[in-house]
Design a protein around this motif. Structure first.
Motif, PDB file in Angstrom:
ATOM      1  N   ARG A   1      21.695 -50.336 -63.776  1.00 46.18           N
ATOM      2  CA  ARG A   1      21.504 -49.919 -62.205  1.00 46.18           C
ATOM      3  C   ARG A   1      20.594 -51.041 -61.798  1.00 46.18           C
ATOM      4  NH1 ARG A   1      20.290 -43.487 -61.899  1.00 46.18           N
ATOM      5  NH2 ARG A   1      22.032 -42.668 -62.738  1.00 46.18           N
ATOM      6  N   PHE A   2      21.073 -51.502 -60.524  1.00 44.14           N
ATOM      7  CA  PHE A   2      20.358 -52.570 -59.737  1.00 44.14           C
ATOM      8  C   PHE A   2      19.285 -51.649 -59.033  1.00 44.14           C
ATOM      9  CE2 PHE A   2      19.091 -54.657 -55.974  1.00 44.14           C
ATOM     10  CZ  PHE A   2      18.767 -55.922 -56.656  1.00 44.14           C
ATOM     11  N   CYS A   3      18.215 -52.051 -59.384  1.00 44.59           N
ATOM     12  CA  CYS A   3      16.664 -51.503 -58.784  1.00 44.59           C
ATOM     13  C   CYS A   3      16.257 -52.342 -57.579  1.00 44.59           C
ATOM     14  CB  CYS A   3      15.606 -51.170 -59.814  1.00 44.59           C
ATOM     15  SG  CYS A   3      14.048 -50.457 -59.038  1.00 44.59           S
ATOM     16  N   PRO A   4      16.548 -51.732 -56.124  1.00 40.28           N
ATOM     17  CA  PRO A   4      15.961 -52.620 -55.175  1.00 40.28           C
ATOM     18  C   PRO A   4      14.519 -52.587 -54.952  1.00 40.28           C
ATOM     19  CG  PRO A   4      16.859 -50.278 -54.338  1.00 40.28           C
ATOM     20  CD  PRO A   4      17.073 -50.456 -55.954  1.00 40.28           C
ATOM     21  N   ALA A   5      13.741 -51.822 -55.739  1.00 38.58           N
ATOM     22  CA  ALA A   5      12.282 -51.924 -55.684  1.00 38.58           C
ATOM     23  C   ALA A   5      11.920 -53.034 -56.454  1.00 38.58           C
ATOM     24  CB  ALA A   5      11.612 -50.624 -55.891  1.00 38.58           C
ATOM     25  N   LYS A   6      12.565 -53.358 -57.877  1.00 38.19           N
ATOM     26  CA  LYS A   6      12.294 -54.402 -58.697  1.00 38.19           C
ATOM     27  C   LYS A   6      13.019 -55.708 -58.557  1.00 38.19           C
ATOM     28  CE  LYS A   6      10.162 -51.720 -62.201  1.00 38.19           C
ATOM     29  NZ  LYS A   6       8.706 -52.501 -62.292  1.00 38.19           N
ATOM     30  N   GLY A   7      14.283 -55.421 -57.783  1.00 40.79           N
ATOM     31  CA  GLY A   7      15.062 -56.607 -57.442  1.00 40.79           C
ATOM     32  C   GLY A   7      15.848 -57.138 -58.799  1.00 40.79           C
ATOM     33  N   GLU A   8      15.969 -56.175 -59.666  1.00 37.52           N
ATOM     34  CA  GLU A   8      16.665 -56.343 -60.969  1.00 37.52           C
ATOM     35  C   GLU A   8      17.268 -55.140 -61.350  1.00 37.52           C
ATOM     36  OE1 GLU A   8      14.190 -58.236 -63.900  1.00 37.52           O
ATOM     37  OE2 GLU A   8      12.361 -56.962 -63.119  1.00 37.52           O
ATOM     38  N   LYS A   9      18.106 -55.285 -62.307  1.00 42.75           N
ATOM     39  CA  LYS A   9      18.777 -53.957 -62.838  1.00 42.75           C
ATOM     40  C   LYS A   9      17.859 -53.450 -64.160  1.00 42.75           C
ATOM     41  CE  LYS A   9      23.769 -54.951 -62.689  1.00 42.75           C
ATOM     42  NZ  LYS A   9      24.753 -55.428 -63.224  1.00 42.75           N
TER      43      LYS A   9
ATOM     44  N   ARG B   1      11.409 -43.106 -61.181  1.00 44.58           N
ATOM     45  CA  ARG B   1      11.533 -43.364 -59.723  1.00 44.58           C
ATOM     46  C   ARG B   1      10.478 -42.350 -58.957  1.00 44.58           C
ATOM     47  NH1 ARG B   1      15.909 -39.829 -59.602  1.00 44.58           N
ATOM     48  NH2 ARG B   1      17.320 -41.712 -60.278  1.00 44.58           N
ATOM     49  N   GLU B   2       9.805 -42.880 -58.231  1.00 43.42           N
ATOM     50  CA  GLU B   2       8.704 -42.538 -57.322  1.00 43.42           C
ATOM     51  C   GLU B   2       7.445 -42.180 -58.080  1.00 43.42           C
ATOM     52  OE1 GLU B   2      10.418 -40.114 -53.547  1.00 43.42           O
ATOM     53  OE2 GLU B   2      10.834 -39.337 -55.414  1.00 43.42           O
ATOM     54  N   VAL B   3       7.332 -42.672 -59.426  1.00 40.45           N
ATOM     55  CA  VAL B   3       6.198 -42.459 -60.119  1.00 40.45           C
ATOM     56  C   VAL B   3       5.520 -43.976 -60.389  1.00 40.45           C
ATOM     57  CG1 VAL B   3       5.500 -41.723 -62.639  1.00 40.45           C
ATOM     58  CG2 VAL B   3       7.389 -40.633 -61.414  1.00 40.45           C
ATOM     59  N   THR B   4       6.088 -44.796 -60.958  1.00 40.13           N
ATOM     60  CA  THR B   4       5.582 -46.314 -61.199  1.00 40.13           C
ATOM     61  C   THR B   4       6.319 -47.202 -60.378  1.00 40.13           C
ATOM     62  OG1 THR B   4       7.017 -46.701 -63.140  1.00 40.13           O
ATOM     63  CG2 THR B   4       4.951 -45.811 -63.669  1.00 40.13           C
ATOM     64  N   ILE B   5       7.687 -46.699 -59.977  1.00 41.32           N
ATOM     65  CA  ILE B   5       8.641 -47.734 -59.051  1.00 41.32           C
ATOM     66  C   ILE B   5       8.500 -46.948 -57.878  1.00 41.32           C
ATOM     67  CG2 ILE B   5      10.803 -48.203 -58.655  1.00 41.32           C
ATOM     68  CD1 ILE B   5      11.443 -47.972 -61.739  1.00 41.32           C
ATOM     69  N   ASP B   6       8.103 -47.927 -56.774  1.00 38.01           N
ATOM     70  CA  ASP B   6       7.918 -47.579 -55.310  1.00 38.01           C
ATOM     71  C   ASP B   6       9.245 -47.939 -54.793  1.00 38.01           C
ATOM     72  OD1 ASP B   6       6.693 -46.627 -52.931  1.00 38.01           O
ATOM     73  OD2 ASP B   6       5.536 -48.591 -52.410  1.00 38.01           O
ATOM     74  N   CYS B   7      10.057 -46.824 -54.623  1.00 37.94           N
ATOM     75  CA  CYS B   7      11.506 -46.664 -54.125  1.00 37.94           C
ATOM     76  C   CYS B   7      11.547 -46.879 -52.638  1.00 37.94           C
ATOM     77  CB  CYS B   7      12.328 -45.666 -54.616  1.00 37.94           C
ATOM     78  SG  CYS B   7      12.221 -45.327 -56.290  1.00 37.94           S
ATOM     79  N   PRO B   8      12.357 -47.866 -52.067  1.00 37.38           N
ATOM     80  CA  PRO B   8      12.771 -47.694 -50.795  1.00 37.38           C
ATOM     81  C   PRO B   8      13.479 -46.482 -50.454  1.00 37.38           C
ATOM     82  CG  PRO B   8      14.158 -49.447 -51.858  1.00 37.38           C
ATOM     83  CD  PRO B   8      13.043 -48.999 -52.890  1.00 37.38           C
ATOM     84  N   SER B   9      13.389 -46.189 -49.235  1.00 39.33           N
ATOM     85  CA  SER B   9      13.878 -44.735 -48.824  1.00 39.33           C
ATOM     86  C   SER B   9      15.480 -44.780 -48.689  1.00 39.33           C
ATOM     87  CB  SER B   9      13.338 -44.267 -47.484  1.00 39.33           C
ATOM     88  OG  SER B   9      13.649 -45.376 -46.398  1.00 39.33           O
ATOM     89  N   ASP B  10      16.034 -45.987 -48.566  1.00 41.66           N
ATOM     90  CA  ASP B  10      17.323 -45.903 -48.382  1.00 41.66           C
ATOM     91  C   ASP B  10      18.047 -46.448 -49.927  1.00 41.66           C
ATOM     92  OD1 ASP B  10      16.358 -48.598 -48.358  1.00 41.66           O
ATOM     93  OD2 ASP B  10      17.446 -49.203 -46.618  1.00 41.66           O
TER      94      ASP B  10
END
Length: 212
Positions: free
Chosen positions: A13-21, A31-40
């Protein structure tokens, strides 16, 4: 290619917060734990949709649960409740690093302050962390301004500290029900922002989704 988070499973899965899969498991657990996910992010949106269908209840150990809120308090003070909600949403727009936990900490501390004030005791204990403390101060300033405006109007009934306390408890409980409890959740913040869709001051941050 292995997942850069766990370094074990296949990155799918491509992760927009990390810019990689990353792998699906890490997407779900971090998700929302160590990864700061964008709302969209599409995966975040889907997860939130699932959470909406399975609403959480108030945590049994949450503070202020034993307080009985008067039934008409929110209806009687709709404008004040809207002002508090807007002030929080505006603060979070200016300080995008703010998460639900910061907002809840500020509201809880403020509620405790007005609980003591309503009993005739002056005691303030703002949150220790910088962002909740700043939000706490911003809300104190807002409430002081509202009280000043009411005092200047001859026919205006003064706002009681006990009424403020119950409104803050209501807002706090709403936040507990709207957030998902993850450290970097902004579900409650997004809910508050959604109450004022036409406000330019609450404009969403630019998308952090990077097209692969």
């Amino acid at each position: 290619m292995s997942c850069p988070v766990c370094e074990k499973r296949k990155a799918a899965r491509f992760c927009p917060a990390k810019g990689e899969k990353i792998c699906a498991v890490c997407c779900g657990t971090e998700r929302e734990v160590t990864i700061d996910c964008p709302s969209d992010c599409s995966y975040l949106v889907a997860a939130h949709r699932y959470e909406d269908e399975h609403r959480r209840s108030l945590p049994a150990d949450a503070p202020l649960l034993d307080e009985k809120i008067p039934q008409d308090i929110v209806y009687t003070h709709q404008q004040l409740m809207a002002a508090l909600a807007f002030s929080i949403a505006k603060f979070c727009a200016v300080q995008p690093a703010t998460v639900d936990a910061d907002v809840l900490a500020a509201i809880q501390a403020l509620a405790q302050t007005y609980k003591t004030l309503s009993s005739g005791i002056i005691y303030e204990k703002p949150p220790d962390a910088p962002l909740p403390r700043e939000l706490y101060a911003a809300l104190i300033t807002l409430i002081s301004e509202i009280k000043k405006q009411q005092a200047e109007r001859a026919n205006s009934a003064g706002l009681k500290d006990s009424e403020l306390f119950y409104l803050l408890v209501f807002l706090y409980r709403m936040g507990l029900l709207r957030t998902n409890g993850r450290p970097r959740s902004r579900r409650f913040i997004e809910f508050l922002r959604g109450q004022f869709p036409q406000s330019p001051e609450l404009k969403r941050e630019e998308s952090r989704i990077i097209v692969p």
